[in-house]
Structures are given as structure tokens and as C-alpha cells.
Design a protein around this motif. Structure first.
Motif, short mmCIF file in Angstrom:
data_model
loop_
_atom_site.label_atom_id
_atom_site.label_comp_id
_atom_site.label_asym_id
_atom_site.label_seq_id
_atom_site.Cartn_x
_atom_site.Cartn_y
_atom_site.Cartn_z
N PRO A 96 11.72 38.27 9.81
CA PRO A 96 11.67 39.61 9.21
C PRO A 96 12.18 39.62 7.77
CG PRO A 96 12.43 39.75 11.47
CD PRO A 96 12.40 38.29 11.12
N VAL A 97 11.47 40.40 6.95
CA VAL A 97 11.82 40.53 5.53
C VAL A 97 12.69 41.75 5.31
CG1 VAL A 97 10.85 40.92 3.22
CG2 VAL A 97 9.69 39.36 4.82
N GLY A 98 12.35 42.81 6.00
CA GLY A 98 13.11 44.05 5.84
C GLY A 98 12.35 45.20 6.44
N GLY A 99 12.80 46.40 6.14
CA GLY A 99 12.12 47.58 6.64
C GLY A 99 13.09 48.68 6.96
N ALA A 100 12.57 49.72 7.59
CA ALA A 100 13.37 50.89 7.92
C ALA A 100 13.80 50.78 9.38
CB ALA A 100 12.53 52.14 7.73
N GLY A 101 15.00 51.25 9.66
CA GLY A 101 15.45 51.28 11.04
C GLY A 101 16.08 50.00 11.53
N LEU A 102 16.34 49.08 10.60
CA LEU A 102 17.06 47.87 11.03
C LEU A 102 18.55 48.15 10.88
CD1 LEU A 102 14.91 45.13 9.28
CD2 LEU A 102 14.99 45.74 11.71
#
Lengths: 103, 103
Positions: A96-102
Motif C-alpha cells: 500500500p502507498v496510502g489513502g484515506a481511512g488508514l
């Protein structure tokens, strides 16, 4: 805080035995509620296949994921859920690179 | 608070043009940071295919997802990212049941 090494993720499919998907999903959601290093764990019904579950996971590291398999709650969920599982498949392992809700 | 109707989710694959995956991932992460009704949005590198991204999403509703496509930041990300995309595929539409890390 951003995790030190690369995050580890998985996209998996789990086919429940007929009529057992809801019970299996509930077991998975319950057993995976408090896993150290788990940034995201989503259990989802496939929209068209009534027996199919999608499980998408993000971990701080591959080691954190491996460690979770020894947790009593996870082992109990696996034991409880196994008789309801017709098939399982790891569709992808990811970084995973990133994102919302991590978390 | 638990969302009113069923949650909506997607599992998607996006193949970047050679050498462009990192730039594309960054655009997606940036453009999707603040989307109303988005409970989870994860951009992840496939562990074995150097051009492949996995995008897994959870929304409070299908309508919330649809609405996001009109957001300026999302439209800008799509416009900026499109030249870097070789292929896109919705692997599954889902109805998320629950899990960890859902806002």
C-alpha cells in the motif's frame, strides 16, 4: 506516524458454503477487530455472487500480518469460520502507498 | 455512527504506463484525501507486477461514491492521472459488512 518500512496488503476472496456467508462475515469482523499493526481490514459481500466475500487488508508490515495469525481471537475466528469456507484465494499481495481511512 | 443504508465498495485494478505507477499513485492518494462519505480508499502497488495498482474503496453509500466523481479535487486527479493510465478494471463491486479502519 508513518510506518517505518513498507506497508503490506492483501486482496483476497473467500467463498462461503451456501447460506453461510453472513455468519462467516460476522466471525471475520469480530475476530479481526483488535489486531496490532492492522491499518485496515475490510470484509465485504460481493455484489453479484451471494456466496462470495472480499477481504482487503493493510498492515504496517508483513511481520505485523504474520504476527496476527498467532492471536487468540484470530485463531478462534479461523477455527470457527473454517467449516463455513468452501474456497479461499489470495488475489494479490500488495504494498500500500496510502489513502484515506488508514489508521 | 453506523451508516444508514448498505455501504458500497469497489475493488479495482489500474495499470500504469511503464515507469508511471508511482506518479499515478501519488495523484490518486492526493486527489482522494477528503471525499465526503468515503470510509476507506487504499491505493496499493501490486507486489509482483511493477505497473499495477490496486484500489480498494468503501463508501457510506453508492450515492456518496457517485457524488465524489463531481468533486473538483477528484476531477483534477482523474484529468491529471488519465494520461498515465494504460488500463483500468473494476474487479468487483461490493457491499462492505464491516472491519477495522473504517472511519
Amino acid at each position: 506516524a508513518a510506518p517505518a518500512g513498507p506497508m503490506y496488503g492483501m486482496v483476497g476472496k473467500m467463498t462461503a458454503k451456501p447460506g453461510m456467508r453472513d455468519a462467516l462475515a460476522a466471525i471475520l469482523v469480530e475476530g479481526t477487530a483488535a489486531m496490532p499493526g492492522c491499518l485496515s481490514y475490510v470484509v465485504a459481500n460481493d455484489a453479484s455472487d451471494a456466496d462470495l466475500l472480499w477481504i482487503t487488508e493493510v498492515w504496517e508490515s508483513k511481520a505485523a500480518h504474520a504476527g496476527s495469525l498467532a492471536l487468540p481471537a484470530v485463531r478462534a475466528a479461523i477455527a470457527k469460520g473454517r467449516p463455513m469456507i468452501a474456497a479461499m484465494e489470495t488475489v494479490a499481495e500488495t504494498a500500500p502507498v496510502g489513502g484515506a481511512g488508514l489508521r
